[in-house]
Motif scaffolding. Sequence first.
Motif, PDB file in Angstrom:
ATOM      1  N   GLN A 220       0.829  -1.209   0.000  1.00 12.39           N
ATOM      2  CA  GLN A 220       0.000   0.000   0.000  1.00 12.39           C
ATOM      3  C   GLN A 220       0.864   1.260   0.000  1.00 12.39           C
ATOM      4  OE1 GLN A 220      -2.258  -0.868   3.518  1.00 12.39           O
ATOM      5  NE2 GLN A 220      -3.937  -1.847   2.402  1.00 12.39           N
ATOM      6  N   GLU A 221       1.943   1.259   0.790  1.00  9.87           N
ATOM      7  CA  GLU A 221       2.814   2.431   0.850  1.00  9.87           C
ATOM      8  C   GLU A 221       3.545   2.640  -0.471  1.00  9.87           C
ATOM      9  OE1 GLU A 221       4.874   3.652   4.411  1.00  9.87           O
ATOM     10  OE2 GLU A 221       4.322   1.746   5.359  1.00  9.87           O
ATOM     11  N   VAL A 222       4.004   1.558  -1.086  1.00 11.35           N
ATOM     12  CA  VAL A 222       4.684   1.679  -2.368  1.00 11.35           C
ATOM     13  C   VAL A 222       3.710   2.179  -3.435  1.00 11.35           C
ATOM     14  CG1 VAL A 222       5.821   0.383  -4.229  1.00 11.35           C
ATOM     15  CG2 VAL A 222       6.450  -0.038  -1.845  1.00 11.35           C
ATOM     16  N   ALA A 223       2.482   1.657  -3.433  1.00 10.35           N
ATOM     17  CA  ALA A 223       1.479   2.107  -4.406  1.00 10.35           C
ATOM     18  C   ALA A 223       1.205   3.599  -4.255  1.00 10.35           C
ATOM     19  CB  ALA A 223       0.192   1.304  -4.230  1.00 10.35           C
ATOM     20  N   ALA A 224       1.078   4.074  -3.006  1.00  4.92           N
ATOM     21  CA  ALA A 224       0.832   5.499  -2.776  1.00  4.92           C
ATOM     22  C   ALA A 224       2.012   6.331  -3.266  1.00  4.92           C
ATOM     23  CB  ALA A 224       0.581   5.748  -1.292  1.00  4.92           C
ATOM     24  N   LEU A 225       3.221   5.852  -3.048  1.00  3.25           N
ATOM     25  CA  LEU A 225       4.404   6.569  -3.520  1.00  3.25           C
ATOM     26  C   LEU A 225       4.442   6.637  -5.040  1.00  3.25           C
ATOM     27  CD1 LEU A 225       7.972   6.342  -2.144  1.00  3.25           C
ATOM     28  CD2 LEU A 225       7.619   5.845  -4.558  1.00  3.25           C
ATOM     29  N   LEU A 226       4.111   5.532  -5.686  1.00  4.73           N
ATOM     30  CA  LEU A 226       4.109   5.511  -7.151  1.00  4.73           C
ATOM     31  C   LEU A 226       3.075   6.479  -7.716  1.00  4.73           C
ATOM     32  CD1 LEU A 226       4.442   1.672  -7.798  1.00  4.73           C
ATOM     33  CD2 LEU A 226       6.227   3.406  -7.987  1.00  4.73           C
ATOM     34  N   ARG A 227       1.934   6.560  -7.055  1.00  3.45           N
ATOM     35  CA  ARG A 227       0.896   7.477  -7.521  1.00  3.45           C
ATOM     36  C   ARG A 227       1.375   8.928  -7.390  1.00  3.45           C
ATOM     37  NH1 ARG A 227      -4.948   5.748  -5.971  1.00  3.45           N
ATOM     38  NH2 ARG A 227      -4.036   5.741  -3.886  1.00  3.45           N
ATOM     39  N   GLU A 228       2.114   9.212  -6.331  1.00  2.74           N
ATOM     40  CA  GLU A 228       2.667  10.559  -6.167  1.00  2.74           C
ATOM     41  C   GLU A 228       3.684  10.872  -7.259  1.00  2.74           C
ATOM     42  OE1 GLU A 228       4.359  10.677  -2.295  1.00  2.74           O
ATOM     43  OE2 GLU A 228       2.442  10.391  -1.247  1.00  2.74           O
ATOM     44  N   CYS A 229       4.371   9.857  -7.730  1.00  2.00           N
ATOM     45  CA  CYS A 229       5.414  10.061  -8.753  1.00  2.00           C
ATOM     46  C   CYS A 229       4.847  10.156 -10.160  1.00  2.00           C
ATOM     47  CB  CYS A 229       6.440   8.926  -8.680  1.00  2.00           C
ATOM     48  SG  CYS A 229       7.439   8.937  -7.174  1.00  2.00           S
TER      49      CYS A 229
END
Length: 345
Positions: A220-229
Amino acid sequence: MSAEPLHVLIVDDSALMRAMLRQALRDLGARVEAPATLDGAREALGLRGGHTHVDVLLLDLVMPGTDGLTFLRELRAHAHLQDLSVVMVTALQEDDRLDEAFAAGANDYVTKPVRPTVLCARTLHAARLTRALRARREREAQLELMTASLRSLNEQLTELSVTDGLTGIANRRAFDAHLDRALSLHARSGLNVTLIMLDIDHFKRYNDTLGHPAGDACLQEVAALLRECTPRRTDLTARYGGEEFALLLLDTDLTGGLTVARRVLSALAERRLPHPGHPLGYVTVSLGVACTELTGEVPLREAADQALYRAKHAGRHGAFAWTHPLDMPGAPDRRPPTPAESVVD
């Protein structure tokens, strides 16, 4: 008819006529209002409040000042009075104006002197018409609400069908559909499409060390980071499967794709999500970047997969590879791996 008593409104400038009409309606057991002024009638009809319980309006055709036709046109301009039945009360010599009355929205008429049996029969018929029309409108409103509710539910189901339940980003189904559309657009217009495939390094060790609930939180944290990028509305961030993700970038060349890849690596390095089973102690990813401008005959998805495969065997820990070795100096070793090197988590 409903068990609720009829509600009849009399609008007539003559007090005597109002009394005679009220007396003629006594056998109906109706609630009869006969205000002395048009303002009183307007209040009863909800012209100021937008609601009325009146079933039938008995309206004198000819009155001083605001006559029956003018008043009829006024009330028909209000949406909540479209279903109200209006019975015109006329003298015999006024029959030539009935055409105007019907054109203005009258439903029926009675002539003076009024015969009580005729008045009651026509008033009862008019009340049934009003209530039938109102009931139909209520059913239509309920149907519209149900339709809107079903539409909303279908939209939610559609959203759920293309959303990864764990991470909240697009799922594999949504990615496949978006990729097909992007490649069709590229074929028609030549617009570049870049695909980044990425994989969390040593994720099996993460689950083995911290357990699957912690692994889910990491995803979930990686997915949120990718969305920010990938902030552009035309970008798609998707969970491809397991610990693998895909970033689909429209109107983006290889240089732009590598910029996004480096942005992801920089964000992860800054975030330093703990990973006890990782040699570096924090979460890293391997990335493969492919762009339609360079893939040639190789399908974009396959080219990105190949690049990811090479990146993982170049050492992982933030390694990435792309589809063209000559344009980007300092590229990691992308030689085909030996069989011993092909075992990955």
